[in-house]
Design a protein around this motif. Structure first.
Motif, PDB file in Angstrom:
ATOM      1  N   LYS A  29       0.835  -1.207   0.000  1.00 19.94           N
ATOM      2  CA  LYS A  29       0.000   0.000   0.000  1.00 19.94           C
ATOM      3  C   LYS A  29       0.868   1.253   0.000  1.00 19.94           C
ATOM      4  O   LYS A  29       0.570   2.223  -0.688  1.00 19.94           O
ATOM      5  CB  LYS A  29      -0.934   0.015   1.214  1.00 19.94           C
ATOM      6  N   GLN A  30       1.954   1.219   0.781  1.00 18.25           N
ATOM      7  CA  GLN A  30       2.860   2.359   0.846  1.00 18.25           C
ATOM      8  C   GLN A  30       3.532   2.598  -0.508  1.00 18.25           C
ATOM      9  O   GLN A  30       3.632   3.734  -0.958  1.00 18.25           O
ATOM     10  CB  GLN A  30       3.924   2.162   1.945  1.00 18.25           C
ATOM     11  N   ARG A  72       1.039   4.082  -2.853  1.00 22.40           N
ATOM     12  CA  ARG A  72       0.805   5.484  -2.502  1.00 22.40           C
ATOM     13  C   ARG A  72       1.911   6.387  -3.067  1.00 22.40           C
ATOM     14  O   ARG A  72       1.639   7.461  -3.589  1.00 22.40           O
ATOM     15  CB  ARG A  72       0.714   5.632  -0.995  1.00 22.40           C
TER      16      ARG A  72
END
Length: 166
Positions: A6-7, A10
């Motif tokens: 997810k990071q 992002r």
């Protein structure tokens, strides 16, 4: 999706948005975005690296894509990309060494101003523009944009926290 994935997603998405924003802001001022006197308001985005080095790729991508499509082609991609990468890398390297954000903003402004020598060299090679006057004008125009936008980005960061957004 794992937290690490997810990071990463992002970071990629945020850099894509930064790249698109750089392109839009530069296209907005296309008549004065290239040449010996440049006033790219998009250059204010260079200050994002002061807050988080992960913004480097979106800014660099915006410069490279704009220069490839609207600039002077490959020489502009190489020299403009190198100029941007050099200044952003210098600022990124200071992230932990210089804790004071205002000092990093000032140094970032100086790095971008000084590195305009690469743009002057490109214009000298491609269109036979005299190096020193061209360097003077490109450095001055870059300094003006960066100096005006530094305090603006500082105050926007107080409300938005650019370092946390990526």
């Amino acid at each position: 999706m794992h937290i690490a994935q997810k990071q990463k997603t992002r970071v990629v998405v945020t850099n894509g948005i930064i790249m698109a924003l750089y392109l839009a802001l530069t296209i907005l001022v296309t008549p004065v975005a290239s040449g010996a006197i440049q006033f790219r308001i998009s250059e204010s985005l260079n200050h994002l690296v002061v807050f988080n080095r992960k913004y480097l790729w979106g800014i660099l991508g915006g410069v490279v894509v704009y220069n490839a499509i609207f600039g002077m082609g490959w020489p502009d991609v190489v020299f403009g990309g190198a100029q941007t990468l050099l200044a952003l890398a210098l600022t990124s390297a200071l992230q932990k060494v210089v804790p004071n954000v205002k000092v990093r903003l000032a140094l970032n402004t100086l790095f971008f101003t000084a590195s305009m020598a690469l743009i002057a060299a490109m214009l000298n090679i491609t269109v036979a523009a005299p190096f020193w006057p061209t360097y003077g004008w490109t450095a001055l125009s870059e300094f003006i944009i960066m100096a005006i936008s530094a305090p603006l980005m500082y105050f926007i960061n107080r409300g938005v926290d650019f370092g946390d957004r990526i």
